[in-house]
Design a protein around this motif. Structure first.
Motif, PDB file in Angstrom:
ATOM      1  N   GLY A   6     -40.919 -30.397  51.138  1.00 23.69           N
ATOM      2  CA  GLY A   6     -40.729 -29.636  52.366  1.00 23.69           C
ATOM      3  C   GLY A   6     -39.757 -28.487  52.244  1.00 23.69           C
ATOM      4  N   ARG A   7     -38.991 -28.419  51.173  1.00 24.86           N
ATOM      5  CA  ARG A   7     -38.066 -27.308  50.969  1.00 24.86           C
ATOM      6  C   ARG A   7     -38.750 -26.219  50.152  1.00 24.86           C
ATOM      7  NH1 ARG A   7     -33.082 -29.824  48.160  1.00 24.86           N
ATOM      8  NH2 ARG A   7     -34.825 -30.320  46.819  1.00 24.86           N
ATOM      9  N   THR A   8     -38.294 -25.009  50.351  1.00 21.55           N
ATOM     10  CA  THR A   8     -38.830 -23.875  49.609  1.00 21.55           C
ATOM     11  C   THR A   8     -37.902 -23.562  48.440  1.00 21.55           C
ATOM     12  OG1 THR A   8     -39.744 -22.991  51.653  1.00 21.55           O
ATOM     13  CG2 THR A   8     -39.531 -21.455  49.835  1.00 21.55           C
ATOM     14  N   ILE A   9     -38.466 -23.175  47.309  1.00 20.55           N
ATOM     15  CA  ILE A   9     -37.651 -22.802  46.151  1.00 20.55           C
ATOM     16  C   ILE A   9     -36.779 -21.598  46.505  1.00 20.55           C
ATOM     17  CG2 ILE A   9     -39.296 -23.721  44.471  1.00 20.55           C
ATOM     18  CD1 ILE A   9     -40.235 -20.825  43.997  1.00 20.55           C
ATOM     19  N   PRO A  10     -35.666 -21.390  45.812  1.00 23.00           N
ATOM     20  CA  PRO A  10     -34.791 -20.246  46.077  1.00 23.00           C
ATOM     21  C   PRO A  10     -35.499 -18.913  45.810  1.00 23.00           C
ATOM     22  CG  PRO A  10     -33.672 -21.880  44.701  1.00 23.00           C
ATOM     23  CD  PRO A  10     -35.119 -22.285  44.797  1.00 23.00           C
ATOM     24  N   ALA A  11     -35.033 -17.861  46.469  1.00 23.06           N
ATOM     25  CA  ALA A  11     -35.642 -16.533  46.350  1.00 23.06           C
ATOM     26  C   ALA A  11     -35.682 -16.039  44.909  1.00 23.06           C
ATOM     27  CB  ALA A  11     -34.903 -15.529  47.233  1.00 23.06           C
ATOM     28  N   ALA A  12     -34.599 -16.207  44.171  1.00 26.34           N
ATOM     29  CA  ALA A  12     -34.562 -15.713  42.787  1.00 26.34           C
ATOM     30  C   ALA A  12     -35.618 -16.394  41.922  1.00 26.34           C
ATOM     31  CB  ALA A  12     -33.170 -15.920  42.195  1.00 26.34           C
ATOM     32  N   VAL A  13     -35.821 -17.674  42.127  1.00 30.11           N
ATOM     33  CA  VAL A  13     -36.847 -18.412  41.383  1.00 30.11           C
ATOM     34  C   VAL A  13     -38.232 -17.915  41.794  1.00 30.11           C
ATOM     35  CG1 VAL A  13     -37.866 -20.688  40.979  1.00 30.11           C
ATOM     36  CG2 VAL A  13     -35.375 -20.433  41.085  1.00 30.11           C
ATOM     37  N   ALA A  14     -38.433 -17.714  43.089  1.00 26.11           N
ATOM     38  CA  ALA A  14     -39.725 -17.220  43.587  1.00 26.11           C
ATOM     39  C   ALA A  14     -40.046 -15.858  42.993  1.00 26.11           C
ATOM     40  CB  ALA A  14     -39.699 -17.152  45.116  1.00 26.11           C
ATOM     41  N   VAL A  15     -39.066 -14.981  42.932  1.00 26.54           N
ATOM     42  CA  VAL A  15     -39.292 -13.637  42.375  1.00 26.54           C
ATOM     43  C   VAL A  15     -39.698 -13.733  40.911  1.00 26.54           C
ATOM     44  CG1 VAL A  15     -38.122 -11.498  41.705  1.00 26.54           C
ATOM     45  CG2 VAL A  15     -37.860 -12.390  44.028  1.00 26.54           C
ATOM     46  N   ARG A  16     -38.976 -14.517  40.124  1.00 28.12           N
ATOM     47  CA  ARG A  16     -39.328 -14.656  38.698  1.00 28.12           C
ATOM     48  C   ARG A  16     -40.746 -15.183  38.520  1.00 28.12           C
ATOM     49  NH1 ARG A  16     -33.892 -16.343  38.391  1.00 28.12           N
ATOM     50  NH2 ARG A  16     -34.476 -18.549  38.434  1.00 28.12           N
ATOM     51  N   ARG A  17     -41.114 -16.176  39.321  1.00 33.49           N
ATOM     52  CA  ARG A  17     -42.469 -16.741  39.210  1.00 33.49           C
ATOM     53  C   ARG A  17     -43.530 -15.741  39.654  1.00 33.49           C
ATOM     54  NH1 ARG A  17     -41.569 -23.037  41.106  1.00 33.49           N
ATOM     55  NH2 ARG A  17     -40.117 -23.545  39.425  1.00 33.49           N
ATOM     56  N   ALA A  18     -43.265 -15.017  40.718  1.00 36.48           N
ATOM     57  CA  ALA A  18     -44.231 -14.030  41.210  1.00 36.48           C
ATOM     58  C   ALA A  18     -44.454 -12.928  40.188  1.00 36.48           C
ATOM     59  CB  ALA A  18     -43.752 -13.439  42.533  1.00 36.48           C
ATOM     60  N   VAL A  19     -43.375 -12.418  39.604  1.00 41.03           N
ATOM     61  CA  VAL A  19     -43.486 -11.354  38.599  1.00 41.03           C
ATOM     62  C   VAL A  19     -44.307 -11.838  37.402  1.00 41.03           C
ATOM     63  CG1 VAL A  19     -42.123 -10.046  36.907  1.00 41.03           C
ATOM     64  CG2 VAL A  19     -41.424 -10.080  39.311  1.00 41.03           C
ATOM     65  N   ALA A  20     -44.022 -13.034  36.915  1.00 41.82           N
ATOM     66  CA  ALA A  20     -44.751 -13.557  35.757  1.00 41.82           C
ATOM     67  C   ALA A  20     -46.234 -13.753  36.065  1.00 41.82           C
ATOM     68  CB  ALA A  20     -44.124 -14.881  35.305  1.00 41.82           C
ATOM     69  N   GLN A  21     -46.534 -14.311  37.240  1.00 38.63           N
ATOM     70  CA  GLN A  21     -47.929 -14.572  37.587  1.00 38.63           C
ATOM     71  C   GLN A  21     -48.698 -13.278  37.846  1.00 38.63           C
ATOM     72  OE1 GLN A  21     -48.462 -18.343  40.092  1.00 38.63           O
ATOM     73  NE2 GLN A  21     -46.246 -17.942  40.267  1.00 38.63           N
ATOM     74  N   LEU A  22     -48.053 -12.312  38.500  1.00 39.16           N
ATOM     75  CA  LEU A  22     -48.730 -11.038  38.759  1.00 39.16           C
ATOM     76  C   LEU A  22     -49.002 -10.310  37.443  1.00 39.16           C
ATOM     77  CD1 LEU A  22     -49.841  -9.189  40.976  1.00 39.16           C
ATOM     78  CD2 LEU A  22     -47.607  -8.041  40.990  1.00 39.16           C
ATOM     79  N   ARG A  23     -48.034 -10.318  36.530  1.00 35.97           N
ATOM     80  CA  ARG A  23     -48.215  -9.690  35.215  1.00 35.97           C
ATOM     81  C   ARG A  23     -49.446 -10.271  34.523  1.00 35.97           C
ATOM     82  NH1 ARG A  23     -43.916 -11.555  32.771  1.00 35.97           N
ATOM     83  NH2 ARG A  23     -42.556  -9.844  33.380  1.00 35.97           N
ATOM     84  N   GLU A  24     -49.580 -11.569  34.558  1.00 37.17           N
ATOM     85  CA  GLU A  24     -50.712 -12.230  33.909  1.00 37.17           C
ATOM     86  C   GLU A  24     -52.042 -11.866  34.570  1.00 37.17           C
ATOM     87  OE1 GLU A  24     -52.266 -16.750  32.946  1.00 37.17           O
ATOM     88  OE2 GLU A  24     -50.145 -16.422  33.344  1.00 37.17           O
ATOM     89  N   LEU A  25     -52.055 -11.766  35.887  1.00 34.13           N
ATOM     90  CA  LEU A  25     -53.306 -11.502  36.609  1.00 34.13           C
ATOM     91  C   LEU A  25     -53.762 -10.052  36.546  1.00 34.13           C
ATOM     92  CD1 LEU A  25     -52.695 -13.746  39.712  1.00 34.13           C
ATOM     93  CD2 LEU A  25     -54.431 -14.081  37.948  1.00 34.13           C
ATOM     94  N   VAL A  26     -52.839  -9.105  36.661  1.00 34.59           N
ATOM     95  CA  VAL A  26     -53.255  -7.697  36.703  1.00 34.59           C
ATOM     96  C   VAL A  26     -53.167  -7.008  35.347  1.00 34.59           C
ATOM     97  CG1 VAL A  26     -52.689  -7.476  39.147  1.00 34.59           C
ATOM     98  CG2 VAL A  26     -51.013  -6.750  37.432  1.00 34.59           C
ATOM     99  N   GLY A  27     -52.459  -7.638  34.389  1.00 31.34           N
ATOM    100  CA  GLY A  27     -52.391  -7.075  33.048  1.00 31.34           C
ATOM    101  C   GLY A  27     -51.486  -5.865  32.922  1.00 31.34           C
ATOM    102  N   HIS A  28     -50.587  -5.672  33.881  1.00 31.36           N
ATOM    103  CA  HIS A  28     -49.636  -4.563  33.843  1.00 31.36           C
ATOM    104  C   HIS A  28     -48.242  -5.090  34.113  1.00 31.36           C
ATOM    105  CE1 HIS A  28     -52.916  -1.693  33.749  1.00 31.36           C
ATOM    106  NE2 HIS A  28     -53.428  -2.252  34.821  1.00 31.36           N
ATOM    107  N   GLU A  29     -47.249  -4.342  33.648  1.00 31.11           N
ATOM    108  CA  GLU A  29     -45.864  -4.778  33.767  1.00 31.11           C
ATOM    109  C   GLU A  29     -45.284  -4.459  35.141  1.00 31.11           C
ATOM    110  OE1 GLU A  29     -42.686  -6.780  32.524  1.00 31.11           O
ATOM    111  OE2 GLU A  29     -44.498  -6.503  31.332  1.00 31.11           O
ATOM    112  N   PRO A  30     -44.856  -5.478  35.888  1.00 32.11           N
ATOM    113  CA  PRO A  30     -44.152  -5.219  37.142  1.00 32.11           C
ATOM    114  C   PRO A  30     -42.853  -4.471  36.858  1.00 32.11           C
ATOM    115  CG  PRO A  30     -44.953  -7.461  37.098  1.00 32.11           C
ATOM    116  CD  PRO A  30     -45.134  -6.897  35.712  1.00 32.11           C
ATOM    117  N   GLU A  31     -42.565  -3.488  37.693  1.00 29.82           N
ATOM    118  CA  GLU A  31     -41.365  -2.661  37.495  1.00 29.82           C
ATOM    119  C   GLU A  31     -40.232  -3.042  38.428  1.00 29.82           C
ATOM    120  OE1 GLU A  31     -40.815   1.890  38.278  1.00 29.82           O
ATOM    121  OE2 GLU A  31     -41.403   1.527  36.198  1.00 29.82           O
ATOM    122  N   SER A  32     -40.556  -3.331  39.684  1.00 31.49           N
ATOM    123  CA  SER A  32     -39.496  -3.695  40.624  1.00 31.49           C
ATOM    124  C   SER A  32     -40.068  -4.492  41.786  1.00 31.49           C
ATOM    125  CB  SER A  32     -38.776  -2.452  41.147  1.00 31.49           C
ATOM    126  OG  SER A  32     -39.669  -1.621  41.842  1.00 31.49           O
TER     127      SER A  32
END
Length: 100
Positions: A6-32
């Motif tokens: 029921g708790r949400t992961i911390p923002a910093a963890v969410a950002v790291r996971r989102a950047v990694a997953q988006l990089r894998e899906l779109v094939g481009h490097e997230p910048e910010s």
């Protein structure tokens, strides 16, 4: 639901996971990461990605992606919201008022 019970992961963890997953899906490097918001289902964020690097850098093509994560940090959805060259500058939403 998952290890966080029921708790949400911390923002910093969410950002790291989102950047990694988006990089894998779109094939481009997230910048910010340009926005992060806690949502009822987890996290939402907007991430800028370099889709086409050019010289000079001001002519590189960037895109903004809206990313949604569940409470455990799994990507539940994403979509591109905007595509633009680095040299483009957003216009203010309304008239700019100057005070004297």
């Amino acid at each position: 639901m998952g290890e966080h019970k029921g708790r949400t992961i911390p923002a910093a963890v969410a950002v790291r996971r989102a950047v990694a997953q988006l990089r894998e899906l779109v094939g481009h490097e997230p910048e910010s990461v340009i926005a992060v918001r806690r949502a009822s289902h987890g996290w939402e964020m907007d991430i800028e990605v370099v889709e086409l690097a050019r010289t000079p850098e001001s002519s590189s093509v960037l895109a903004s992606y809206h990313v949604e994560l569940d409470a455990d940090g799994g990507l539940s959805g994403y979509h591109r919201t905007r595509r633009y060259t680095r040299e483009q500058v957003d216009q203010p939403a309304g008239p700019v008022l100057h005070h004297r």
